[in-house]
Enzyme design. Structure first.
Site, PDB file in Angstrom:
ATOM      1  N   SER A  54       0.487  -1.187   0.050  1.00  0.00           N
ATOM      2  CA  SER A  54       0.343  -0.135   0.284  1.00  0.00           C
ATOM      3  C   SER A  54       0.755   1.636  -0.393  1.00  0.00           C
ATOM      4  O   SER A  54       0.752   2.298  -0.860  1.00  0.00           O
ATOM      5  CB  SER A  54      -0.862  -0.221   1.283  1.00  0.00           C
ATOM      6  OG  SER A  54      -0.348   0.033   2.269  1.00  0.00           O
ATOM      7  N   ASP A 342      -3.210   8.580   8.335  1.00  0.00           N
ATOM      8  CA  ASP A 342      -4.306   7.966   8.763  1.00  0.00           C
ATOM      9  C   ASP A 342      -3.146   6.893  10.184  1.00  0.00           C
ATOM     10  O   ASP A 342      -1.559   7.582  10.115  1.00  0.00           O
ATOM     11  CB  ASP A 342      -5.316   6.692   7.721  1.00  0.00           C
ATOM     12  CG  ASP A 342      -3.878   5.705   6.935  1.00  0.00           C
ATOM     13  OD1 ASP A 342      -2.423   5.655   7.796  1.00  0.00           O
ATOM     14  OD2 ASP A 342      -4.432   5.633   6.048  1.00  0.00           O
ATOM     15  N   HIS A 345      -0.062   5.040   7.424  1.00  0.00           N
ATOM     16  CA  HIS A 345       0.322   4.975   6.624  1.00  0.00           C
ATOM     17  C   HIS A 345       0.868   7.202   6.711  1.00  0.00           C
ATOM     18  O   HIS A 345      -0.061   8.195   6.864  1.00  0.00           O
ATOM     19  CB  HIS A 345      -0.506   5.632   5.210  1.00  0.00           C
ATOM     20  CG  HIS A 345      -0.524   3.982   4.815  1.00  0.00           C
ATOM     21  ND1 HIS A 345      -1.682   3.484   5.343  1.00  0.00           N
ATOM     22  CD2 HIS A 345      -0.342   3.021   3.757  1.00  0.00           C
ATOM     23  CE1 HIS A 345      -2.094   2.876   4.369  1.00  0.00           C
ATOM     24  NE2 HIS A 345      -0.713   2.045   3.773  1.00  0.00           N
TER      25      HIS A 345
END
Length: 367
Positions: A54, A342, A345
């Site tokens: 991600s 978040d 990340h």
């Protein structure tokens, strides 16, 4: 400072002892604002090609049934036009910035983007998928695109590229492109420490990860890649969500998580260095991401940050992907104050600082 750079790429043949200075078509690309470092004019990279998780996914999971996607607000709130593209951040991700700073293009698109333009293939894409890991079970847990599946997409990419420019020019592009592999965080956070381990202890699990990473890099070399960057794991014990889950009442950095990351990084570095010595005609580098991110977390004020133990989205304690949405989570008004977007990340601003540090440290070794 606003910066525009027009890159004209040509294929130049020279003697066998000289470097092939490439390119295939004459294209114009503009870099965007906030230059991180000065890239020497003699550096020429036709494309950036990315595999991983991600951290460098730009939307490959968008049409999949998985929690490991984020193609909805407030993700992308600071991206071009405020559009949620599937990048796990408020704005750009590290490989966007790398492509930008190398003068290739402002962003690096997802290969599975249905709106991907054919000419984008010439200058690189990301095959990365949120939730991916070096251990097969890790990706199954998240429902993402595994590294072997990412390689199958790469096979498809190569055939499309050959159809555009021919086999010989495709070979030249691959040889001189920058390949980036960023993976491992999900193996440690979402597999090893999240599930009962009957077969592995931390030493054997991190060895499995590092061996699989070496095998993946070897496979890329077999495809013709000669510039390969393999990133280590970040300090997961200091990531907001892991502090919340395992950091106790004071949400301190989780030592055993960080120790696992450091153990993996030590083994990965040894594997990549050993492989590099074996493959004499390649630039194969281990990239330390642990140290620069930990520095931002432990010394946020030195970089102009105010908050490094919580994310900007919602409470900042646990919100990531589906828990970070416009209906249940408010967004901090000043994203630039936060190291993390978040609970897992970093923000675009944090990424920019890290990428600048990495370019300063490793740029000369890339080429």
């Amino acid at each position: 400072m606003e910066r525009r750079r027009s890159l004209h790429h040509h294929i130049i043949s020279s003697s066998s002892s000289m470097f092939w200075c490439i390119l295939v078509l004459e294209l114009l690309f503009m870099t965007t604002t906030n230059a991180l470092v000065n890239i020497p004019d003699n550096i020429s990279v036709p494309a950036v090609i990315v595999f991983g998780d991600s951290i460098v996914d730009a939307g490959n999971n968008d049409d999949m049934i998985t929690e490991a996607r984020c193609n909805y607000p407030p993700y992308g709130i600071d991206f071009d036009g405020g559009v949620p593209t599937g990048r796990f951040s408020n704005g750009k991700v590290p490989t966007d910035m790398l492509a930008e700073e190398l003068g290739i293009k402002p962003t690096l698109p997802a290969y599975r983007d249905p709106n991907l333009k054919q000419e984008e293939l010439l200058t690189g894409v990301t095959f990365a998928s949120g939730g991916a890991g070096y251990v097969p079970l890790t990706t199954k847990i998240a429902g993402g695109i595994s590294l072997p599946q990412q390689l199958k997409l790469f096979d498809e990419y190569l055939e499309r590229l050959k159809g555009m420019v021919g086999e010989e020019r495709t070979k030249i592009i691959i040889e001189n492109s920058l390949f980036v592999v960023i993976c491992g965080s999900n193996d440690i956070a979402n597999n090893f420490f999240a599930l009962p381990q009957f077969k592995y202890d931390v030493a054997s699990f991190t060895a499995l990860m590092a061996d699989n990473a070496r095998s993946f890099a070897t496979t890329l070399y077999g495809y013709g890649a000669r510039r390969i960057l393999v990133f280590g794991a970040p300090p997961l014990g200091c990531v907001p969500s892991q502090r919340t889950v395992a950091g106790g009442p004071r949400r301190e950095c989780v030592v055993r998580f960080n120790d696992a990351c450091k153990l993996f990084n030590t083994k990965l570095s040894a594997n990549i260095d050993g492989l590099s010595r074996t493959l004499h005609d390649s630039t194969l580098l281990y990239i330390d991401i642990y140290t620069p991110l930990l520095d931002l977390i432990l010394n946020p004020q030195q970089y102009g940050f105010k908050v490094s133990n919580k994310g900007c989205c919602g409470t900042g304690l646990i919100e990531v992907t589906q828990l970070c949405n416009n209906y249940t989570a408010t967004v901090c008004p000043r994203r630039s104050d936060y190291v993390f977007w978040d609970s897992f990340h970093p923000t675009e601003r944090a990424y920019r600082i890290i990428v600048a540090k990495l370019l300063e440290r490793y740029l000369n070794r890339f080429f």
